[in-house]
Design a protein around this motif. Structure first.
Motif, PDB file in Angstrom:
ATOM      1  N   THR A 173      10.596   3.358  -2.694  1.00 54.62           N
ATOM      2  CA  THR A 173      11.126   2.188  -3.404  1.00 54.62           C
ATOM      3  C   THR A 173      12.523   1.836  -2.925  1.00 54.62           C
ATOM      4  OG1 THR A 173       9.797   2.630  -5.380  1.00 54.62           O
ATOM      5  CG2 THR A 173      11.769   1.288  -5.670  1.00 54.62           C
ATOM      6  N   MET A 174      13.380   2.828  -2.764  1.00 55.11           N
ATOM      7  CA  MET A 174      14.758   2.571  -2.359  1.00 55.11           C
ATOM      8  C   MET A 174      14.848   2.087  -0.911  1.00 55.11           C
ATOM      9  SD  MET A 174      16.375   5.899  -4.236  1.00 55.11           S
ATOM     10  CE  MET A 174      18.033   5.750  -3.608  1.00 55.11           C
ATOM     11  N   LEU A 175      13.949   2.575  -0.052  1.00 55.78           N
ATOM     12  CA  LEU A 175      13.969   2.151   1.346  1.00 55.78           C
ATOM     13  C   LEU A 175      13.326   0.779   1.529  1.00 55.78           C
ATOM     14  CD1 LEU A 175      12.930   5.502   3.098  1.00 55.78           C
ATOM     15  CD2 LEU A 175      15.229   4.561   2.867  1.00 55.78           C
ATOM     16  N   ALA A 176      12.199   0.544   0.853  1.00 50.56           N
ATOM     17  CA  ALA A 176      11.422  -0.678   1.093  1.00 50.56           C
ATOM     18  C   ALA A 176      11.829  -1.844   0.204  1.00 50.56           C
ATOM     19  CB  ALA A 176       9.931  -0.389   0.910  1.00 50.56           C
ATOM     20  N   ASP A 192      14.778   6.123 -12.313  1.00 47.42           N
ATOM     21  CA  ASP A 192      14.899   6.908 -13.548  1.00 47.42           C
ATOM     22  C   ASP A 192      13.847   8.001 -13.607  1.00 47.42           C
ATOM     23  OD1 ASP A 192      17.092   5.535 -14.510  1.00 47.42           O
ATOM     24  OD2 ASP A 192      15.904   4.076 -15.633  1.00 47.42           O
ATOM     25  N   ARG A 193      12.621   7.675 -13.164  1.00 46.43           N
ATOM     26  CA  ARG A 193      11.563   8.682 -13.168  1.00 46.43           C
ATOM     27  C   ARG A 193      11.903   9.833 -12.229  1.00 46.43           C
ATOM     28  NH1 ARG A 193       8.075   4.076 -13.680  1.00 46.43           N
ATOM     29  NH2 ARG A 193       7.898   3.934 -11.410  1.00 46.43           N
ATOM     30  N   ALA A 194      12.520   9.508 -11.093  1.00 48.52           N
ATOM     31  CA  ALA A 194      12.893  10.554 -10.141  1.00 48.52           C
ATOM     32  C   ALA A 194      14.001  11.450 -10.702  1.00 48.52           C
ATOM     33  CB  ALA A 194      13.345   9.930  -8.820  1.00 48.52           C
ATOM     34  N   ALA A 195      14.846  10.875 -11.579  1.00 48.85           N
ATOM     35  CA  ALA A 195      15.910  11.686 -12.194  1.00 48.85           C
ATOM     36  C   ALA A 195      15.337  12.727 -13.138  1.00 48.85           C
ATOM     37  CB  ALA A 195      16.890  10.787 -12.932  1.00 48.85           C
ATOM     38  N   GLU A 196      14.182  12.423 -13.728  1.00 52.62           N
ATOM     39  CA  GLU A 196      13.458  13.381 -14.575  1.00 52.62           C
ATOM     40  C   GLU A 196      14.339  13.995 -15.657  1.00 52.62           C
ATOM     41  OE1 GLU A 196       9.892  15.072 -11.832  1.00 52.62           O
ATOM     42  OE2 GLU A 196      11.891  15.850 -11.340  1.00 52.62           O
ATOM     43  N   ALA A 250       0.830  -1.211   0.000  1.00 57.88           N
ATOM     44  CA  ALA A 250       0.000   0.000   0.000  1.00 57.88           C
ATOM     45  C   ALA A 250       0.860   1.255   0.000  1.00 57.88           C
ATOM     46  CB  ALA A 250      -0.926  -0.012   1.216  1.00 57.88           C
ATOM     47  N   LEU A 251       1.951   1.239   0.754  1.00 61.26           N
ATOM     48  CA  LEU A 251       2.821   2.400   0.822  1.00 61.26           C
ATOM     49  C   LEU A 251       3.517   2.648  -0.513  1.00 61.26           C
ATOM     50  CD1 LEU A 251       4.015   4.638   2.528  1.00 61.26           C
ATOM     51  CD2 LEU A 251       5.743   3.030   3.343  1.00 61.26           C
ATOM     52  N   ILE A 252       3.982   1.571  -1.156  1.00 60.95           N
ATOM     53  CA  ILE A 252       4.646   1.722  -2.452  1.00 60.95           C
ATOM     54  C   ILE A 252       3.666   2.255  -3.499  1.00 60.95           C
ATOM     55  CG2 ILE A 252       5.727   0.452  -4.351  1.00 60.95           C
ATOM     56  CD1 ILE A 252       6.991  -1.379  -2.251  1.00 60.95           C
ATOM     57  N   ALA A 253       2.457   1.706  -3.516  1.00 58.02           N
ATOM     58  CA  ALA A 253       1.451   2.158  -4.487  1.00 58.02           C
ATOM     59  C   ALA A 253       1.103   3.635  -4.271  1.00 58.02           C
ATOM     60  CB  ALA A 253       0.198   1.292  -4.376  1.00 58.02           C
ATOM     61  N   THR A 254       0.969   4.032  -3.018  1.00 60.99           N
ATOM     62  CA  THR A 254       0.658   5.425  -2.711  1.00 60.99           C
ATOM     63  C   THR A 254       1.800   6.348  -3.124  1.00 60.99           C
ATOM     64  OG1 THR A 254      -0.702   4.737  -0.820  1.00 60.99           O
ATOM     65  CG2 THR A 254       0.054   7.033  -0.861  1.00 60.99           C
ATOM     66  N   ALA A 255       3.031   5.920  -2.870  1.00 60.14           N
ATOM     67  CA  ALA A 255       4.193   6.744  -3.207  1.00 60.14           C
ATOM     68  C   ALA A 255       4.324   6.919  -4.713  1.00 60.14           C
ATOM     69  CB  ALA A 255       5.457   6.114  -2.630  1.00 60.14           C
ATOM     70  N   ARG A 256       4.141   5.850  -5.457  1.00 59.94           N
ATOM     71  CA  ARG A 256       4.296   5.938  -6.910  1.00 59.94           C
ATOM     72  C   ARG A 256       3.172   6.740  -7.554  1.00 59.94           C
ATOM     73  NH1 ARG A 256       6.643  -0.179  -8.351  1.00 59.94           N
ATOM     74  NH2 ARG A 256       8.689   0.193  -7.398  1.00 59.94           N
ATOM     75  N   ALA A 257       2.004   6.799  -6.887  1.00 60.81           N
ATOM     76  CA  ALA A 257       0.907   7.617  -7.404  1.00 60.81           C
ATOM     77  C   ALA A 257       1.071   9.076  -7.017  1.00 60.81           C
ATOM     78  CB  ALA A 257      -0.427   7.087  -6.876  1.00 60.81           C
ATOM     79  N   SER A 258       2.022   9.376  -6.161  1.00 62.19           N
ATOM     80  CA  SER A 258       2.262  10.742  -5.715  1.00 62.19           C
ATOM     81  C   SER A 258       3.189  11.460  -6.693  1.00 62.19           C
ATOM     82  CB  SER A 258       2.847  10.729  -4.296  1.00 62.19           C
ATOM     83  OG  SER A 258       3.108  12.029  -3.823  1.00 62.19           O
ATOM     84  N   THR A 259       4.467  11.535  -6.408  1.00 59.47           N
ATOM     85  CA  THR A 259       5.435  12.183  -7.302  1.00 59.47           C
ATOM     86  C   THR A 259       6.563  11.202  -7.597  1.00 59.47           C
ATOM     87  OG1 THR A 259       6.826  13.046  -5.506  1.00 59.47           O
ATOM     88  CG2 THR A 259       4.932  14.395  -6.194  1.00 59.47           C
ATOM     89  N   PRO A 260       7.318  11.404  -8.679  1.00 54.45           N
ATOM     90  CA  PRO A 260       8.444  10.508  -8.966  1.00 54.45           C
ATOM     91  C   PRO A 260       9.453  10.437  -7.813  1.00 54.45           C
ATOM     92  CG  PRO A 260       7.937  11.825 -10.894  1.00 54.45           C
ATOM     93  CD  PRO A 260       7.097  12.365  -9.777  1.00 54.45           C
ATOM     94  N   CYS A 261       9.682  11.566  -7.148  1.00 57.92           N
ATOM     95  CA  CYS A 261      10.633  11.566  -6.033  1.00 57.92           C
ATOM     96  C   CYS A 261      10.090  10.759  -4.859  1.00 57.92           C
ATOM     97  CB  CYS A 261      10.932  12.998  -5.600  1.00 57.92           C
ATOM     98  SG  CYS A 261      12.203  13.119  -4.323  1.00 57.92           S
ATOM     99  N   ASP A 262       8.803  10.933  -4.549  1.00 59.35           N
ATOM    100  CA  ASP A 262       8.189  10.146  -3.476  1.00 59.35           C
ATOM    101  C   ASP A 262       8.283   8.658  -3.793  1.00 59.35           C
ATOM    102  OD1 ASP A 262       7.570  12.483  -2.219  1.00 59.35           O
ATOM    103  OD2 ASP A 262       5.395  12.382  -2.589  1.00 59.35           O
ATOM    104  N   ARG A 278       9.811  12.932   6.757  1.00 59.70           N
ATOM    105  CA  ARG A 278       8.522  13.612   6.598  1.00 59.70           C
ATOM    106  C   ARG A 278       7.752  13.054   5.401  1.00 59.70           C
ATOM    107  NH1 ARG A 278      11.558  18.302   8.193  1.00 59.70           N
ATOM    108  NH2 ARG A 278      11.936  18.852   6.007  1.00 59.70           N
ATOM    109  N   VAL A 279       8.468  12.764   4.325  1.00 57.43           N
ATOM    110  CA  VAL A 279       7.832  12.189   3.143  1.00 57.43           C
ATOM    111  C   VAL A 279       7.211  10.832   3.477  1.00 57.43           C
ATOM    112  CG1 VAL A 279       8.286  11.167   0.871  1.00 57.43           C
ATOM    113  CG2 VAL A 279       9.242  13.401   1.442  1.00 57.43           C
ATOM    114  N   VAL A 280       7.968   9.980   4.164  1.00 52.32           N
ATOM    115  CA  VAL A 280       7.487   8.637   4.499  1.00 52.32           C
ATOM    116  C   VAL A 280       6.283   8.708   5.427  1.00 52.32           C
ATOM    117  CG1 VAL A 280       8.089   6.524   5.755  1.00 52.32           C
ATOM    118  CG2 VAL A 280       9.691   7.495   4.099  1.00 52.32           C
TER     119      VAL A 280
END
Length: 308
Positions: A152-155, A205-209, A135-147, A232-234
């Motif tokens: 993704t990198m932590l989990a 790659d998406r976060a690199a924009e 759920a956390l990964i899905a929410t993060a990817r639906a937010s912003t590329p950086c989120d 704060r983001v997490v």
């Protein structure tokens, strides 16, 4: 001993011009460490130095009873927890062992100091559940590329938060033996090469924009993300994902290790994934090891059943 001795030895104008033998031993001992370890040992030795001054003790003349009294001081007067007392006595053990090797003292007075028993709360090592991570990964990817990249990198890579914040775009552009990899410097200055599954590489790659260099994770003002901003983001994404318990960055790393063990990956392989130097640390995350259904007695009884 002055507090100046406990400062980093950088050779600059703030470095002390003269050393007593104990000052030199402490400065040389601290010079072996950096980062959080240095800061912790610096605090430990400052407290010990102040205590020695208060009781009129020359640290070079300390004997085991003195260190036992210092331990009681930490426990009774400062109210330190057993784990804190254990760490501070361990620091003194290493310091005095080094001084003994260097010939400053005849024997290590801390060698046989009684160490407090520390009982580890293994429930703290259990990370997020599989459904919570998803759920956390899905929410993060639906937010912003950086989120998406942060979570993704932590989990999914199990990076420590400072490791994730330190990643530059150049660090994950190379391949090794057909695998795209992330190269980083981990805890204790240890270099590591981490393979990137395709979904993880795409999130990064998406976060690199489109950028080809510089920090991967950026704050809103365009500067490199820090431990606090990542936390704060997490927390924000966890609330949005409906996770009710308190979530912090390192809990995602806990979930990474726990999920790997739950998935049946061998302990040795998970140790390599998590970059733990001691397999006992990895085994603390194995919540299935107390499952009586897989207890070794059943395997052994079946194996020896014909001989009974």
């Amino acid at each position: 001993m002055s507090d100046a001795t406990l400062l980093p030895l950088a050779g600059g104008p703030s470095a002390p011009a003269r050393f007593t033998p104990f000052d030199l031993a402490v400065a040389g001992f601290l010079a072996r460490y950096s980062g959080q370890t240095f800061a912790s040992y610096q605090t430990d030795l400052r407290l010990y130095s102040q205590w020695c001054d208060s009781v009129g003790l020359d640290p070079l003349a300390a004997q085991r009873p003195h260190l036992e009294l210092f331990a009681r001081h930490l426990e009774l007067e400062r109210g330190n927890a057993p784990s804190t007392v254990h760490r501070r006595l361990s620091c003194l053990r290493m310091l005095y062992r080094t001084m003994h090797v260097d010939g400053l003292i005849d024997r290590n007075p801390a060698e046989y100091v009684k160490m407090p028993k520390v009982y580890f709360d293994e429930t703290r090592m259990v990370g997020l559940e599989r459904s919570e991570i998803s759920a956390l990964i899905a929410t993060a990817r639906a937010s912003t590329p950086c989120d998406g990249a942060v979570v993704t990198m932590l989990a999914l890579l199990g990076l420590r938060v400072l490791e994730a914040c330190a990643v530059d775009i150049e660090d994950f552009q190379s391949t090794e033996r057909g695998h795209r990899v992330l190269r980083l410097v981990g805890k204790g200055g240890k270099p590591a090469t981490v393979p990137l599954p395709i979904p993880i590489a795409r999130a990064m790659d998406r976060a690199a924009e489109g950028r080809t260099s510089g920090a991967l994770l950026l704050r809103r003002d365009g500067t490199r993300m820090t431990r606090r901003s990542a936390d704060r983001v997490v927390k924000r994404l966890a609330r949005k994902a409906g996770i009710t318990r308190t979530v912090h960055c390192h809990l995602l790393r806990h979930g990474y290790v726990t999920a790997a063990l739950d998935a049946g990956i061998p302990l040795r392989d998970v140790q390599i994934m998590a970059r733990h130097s001691d397999p006992r640390m990895t085994s603390r995350y194995d919540r299935a090891r107390h499952n009586l259904d897989r207890h070794g007695n059943y395997v052994l009884a079946a194996y020896l059943g014909g001989a009974a």
